[in-house]
Motif scaffolding. Structure first.
Motif, PDB file in Angstrom:
ATOM      1  N   ASP A  15     -15.391  24.511  55.280  1.00 30.81           N
ATOM      2  CA  ASP A  15     -15.332  23.543  54.306  1.00 30.81           C
ATOM      3  C   ASP A  15     -15.495  22.156  54.878  1.00 30.81           C
ATOM      4  OD1 ASP A  15     -15.000  24.876  51.866  1.00 30.81           O
ATOM      5  OD2 ASP A  15     -12.930  25.209  52.428  1.00 30.81           O
ATOM      6  N   ILE A  16     -14.801  22.119  56.218  1.00 35.93           N
ATOM      7  CA  ILE A  16     -14.883  20.780  57.057  1.00 35.93           C
ATOM      8  C   ILE A  16     -16.337  20.569  57.348  1.00 35.93           C
ATOM      9  CG2 ILE A  16     -14.105  19.925  59.239  1.00 35.93           C
ATOM     10  CD1 ILE A  16     -11.626  21.421  59.133  1.00 35.93           C
ATOM     11  N   ASN A  71     -10.987  21.835  47.408  1.00 37.20           N
ATOM     12  CA  ASN A  71     -10.277  22.592  47.344  1.00 37.20           C
ATOM     13  C   ASN A  71      -8.622  22.488  47.929  1.00 37.20           C
ATOM     14  OD1 ASN A  71     -10.710  22.697  50.104  1.00 37.20           O
ATOM     15  ND2 ASN A  71     -12.038  24.514  50.155  1.00 37.20           N
ATOM     16  N   GLY A  72      -8.682  21.299  48.462  1.00 35.80           N
ATOM     17  CA  GLY A  72      -7.403  20.581  48.692  1.00 35.80           C
ATOM     18  C   GLY A  72      -7.309  20.743  50.333  1.00 35.80           C
ATOM     19  N   TYR A  73      -8.059  21.134  51.240  1.00 38.13           N
ATOM     20  CA  TYR A  73      -8.038  21.332  52.686  1.00 38.13           C
ATOM     21  C   TYR A  73      -8.026  19.898  53.258  1.00 38.13           C
ATOM     22  CZ  TYR A  73      -8.225  26.383  52.469  1.00 38.13           C
ATOM     23  OH  TYR A  73      -7.904  27.500  52.195  1.00 38.13           O
ATOM     24  N   ASN A  74      -8.909  19.101  52.399  1.00 39.34           N
ATOM     25  CA  ASN A  74      -9.357  17.507  52.914  1.00 39.34           C
ATOM     26  C   ASN A  74      -8.917  16.492  52.109  1.00 39.34           C
ATOM     27  OD1 ASN A  74     -10.079  16.067  54.743  1.00 39.34           O
ATOM     28  ND2 ASN A  74     -12.158  17.005  55.243  1.00 39.34           N
ATOM     29  N   LEU A  76     -13.765   7.063  57.984  1.00 40.05           N
ATOM     30  CA  LEU A  76     -12.802   6.754  58.791  1.00 40.05           C
ATOM     31  C   LEU A  76     -11.987   7.967  59.047  1.00 40.05           C
ATOM     32  CD1 LEU A  76     -11.906   4.523  60.670  1.00 40.05           C
ATOM     33  CD2 LEU A  76      -9.954   4.010  58.785  1.00 40.05           C
ATOM     34  N   HIS A  77     -11.725   8.523  58.253  1.00 42.74           N
ATOM     35  CA  HIS A  77     -10.526   9.732  58.535  1.00 42.74           C
ATOM     36  C   HIS A  77     -11.319  10.677  59.356  1.00 42.74           C
ATOM     37  CE1 HIS A  77      -8.530  13.821  57.499  1.00 42.74           C
ATOM     38  NE2 HIS A  77      -9.714  14.017  56.727  1.00 42.74           N
ATOM     39  N   MET A  78     -12.685  11.140  58.951  1.00 49.11           N
ATOM     40  CA  MET A  78     -13.411  12.182  59.486  1.00 49.11           C
ATOM     41  C   MET A  78     -13.886  11.607  60.948  1.00 49.11           C
ATOM     42  SD  MET A  78     -13.296  14.650  57.665  1.00 49.11           S
ATOM     43  CE  MET A  78     -14.507  15.846  58.547  1.00 49.11           C
ATOM     44  N   PRO A 135      -5.628   9.061  43.779  1.00 51.38           N
ATOM     45  CA  PRO A 135      -6.358   9.483  45.176  1.00 51.38           C
ATOM     46  C   PRO A 135      -7.864   9.325  45.172  1.00 51.38           C
ATOM     47  CG  PRO A 135      -4.828  11.081  44.342  1.00 51.38           C
ATOM     48  CD  PRO A 135      -4.978  10.104  43.223  1.00 51.38           C
ATOM     49  N   ASP A 136      -8.496   9.799  43.970  1.00 50.56           N
ATOM     50  CA  ASP A 136     -10.040   9.587  43.578  1.00 50.56           C
ATOM     51  C   ASP A 136     -10.649   8.006  43.962  1.00 50.56           C
ATOM     52  OD1 ASP A 136     -11.215  12.165  43.803  1.00 50.56           O
ATOM     53  OD2 ASP A 136     -10.147  12.517  41.952  1.00 50.56           O
TER      54      ASP A 136
END
Ligand SMILES: [Cu+2]
Length: 306
Positions: free
Chosen positions: A36-37, A44-47, A62-64, A222-223
């Motif tokens: 997923d990353i 799916n909520g992992y990121n 920025l987060h990535m 959030p979106d």
């Protein structure tokens, strides 16, 4: 690359569906997270969600960027550590070097390298914060007032005069009551649906003016990459511009612990095309006019008697 989604994973057996080999649950979960990353799959909520506004997409990027810097640092630090532990262990005849107690060269390197890394992270972060705070040239302003436990939306500019409250939808409200007998899983969008959502146009810079009439609340979707406190006696600003073509329903929640029913004041935003938004505003104004007009019907006999 095939994207793994939550539905592709057999959670009962903790492995991808259709996987004939019995992988260990941990390895399967790790593989799913990694896939997923790598595929930037956020469904799916992992990121973090990538979202539908330039701000949310900037936050995700920025987060990535920071995430990959952390991965790089972890590989270098743990790599050197594990290599040293294995290579220079006592059983291999390693002798400690007790003479090297100070090295100016090493100290300069381990000061300058982290400073460079911090600057590399700080420049795009500061740029994004400045963009977040820039509410100039907004095309639609809406005053948002938090109450225990609902939201009020009052439109200005193009929607001047439209004013309503948005509260938890009745089916969720009923199911949440003690001993209601209703299975919350049977309620669509349980605790994330309202009777009247905020309606905004796509492709338009929308500015929210946030305040509260009682305690501190926080408006969060959030979106949109949008979250800001609604504080009594203050007016906070927040802006977002949903990309054209991304019309739809977006959900969020109050994000400040605001009392007993904090979990029961969701935020729902209905993003429409500018034309559909205009029609909606006209409908709201017509409905308000009709509600305010004095009744032209003749008085009933009961009213005459009174
Ligand atoms: Cu609240």
């Amino acid at each position: 690359m095939r994207v793994t989604r939550a539905s592709d994973i057999d959670f009962r057996n903790n492995r991808p569906r259709g996987c004939s080999r019995a992988a260990t649950p941990f390895a399967a979960a790790l593989a799913a997270v990694w896939t997923d990353i790598a595929a930037a799959n956020t469904s799916n909520g992992y990121n973090l969600p990538i979202g539908v506004t330039s701000l949310s997409q900037g936050m995700y990027a920025l987060h990535m960027e920071v995430f990959w810097i952390c991965v790089g640092i972890a590989i270098v630090v743990f790599g050197a550590m594990i290599y040293s532990l294995v290579k220079f262990r006592r059983s291999q005849g390693a002798i400690p070097d007790t003479t090297m107690v100070h090295s100016t060269k090493v100290e300069i390197i381990w000061t300058i390298v982290p400073v460079i890394i911090l600057v590399v992270m700080a420049v795009p972060a500061a740029d994004l914060i400045l963009k977040q705070e820039d509410t100039r040239n907004s095309e639609l302003s809406i005053r948002v007032t938090g109450y225990q436990w609902k939201w009020q939306y009052q439109y200005m500019d193009a929607g001047e005069g439209v004013d309503f409250f948005s509260t938890l939808k009745q089916d969720s409200n009923f199911a949440r009551q003690l001993d209601s007998g209703v299975d919350p899983f049977s309620v669509p969008n349980y605790l994330l649906d309202v009777d009247k959502p905020l309606v905004i146009p796509s492709g338009t810079k929308v500015r929210l003016l946030l305040t509260s009439m009682d305690v501190i609340h926080a408006w969060w979707v959030p979106d949109f990459g949008a979250k800001r406190s609604a504080i009594p006696g203050f007016v906070n600003e927040l802006w977002f511009k949903v990309d054209s073509g991304k019309e739809g329903i977006y959900r969020g929640q109050c994000a400040a612990l605001c009392g007993r029913d904090h979990g029961f004041m969701p935020v729902v935003v209905d993003v429409r095309t500018p034309d559909d938004f205009k029609k909606w505003v006209e409908e709201q104004k017509a409905a308000a006019k009709q509600a305010a007009a004095p009744s032209s019907a003749p008085p009933s006999s009961a009213q005459v008697l009174n």
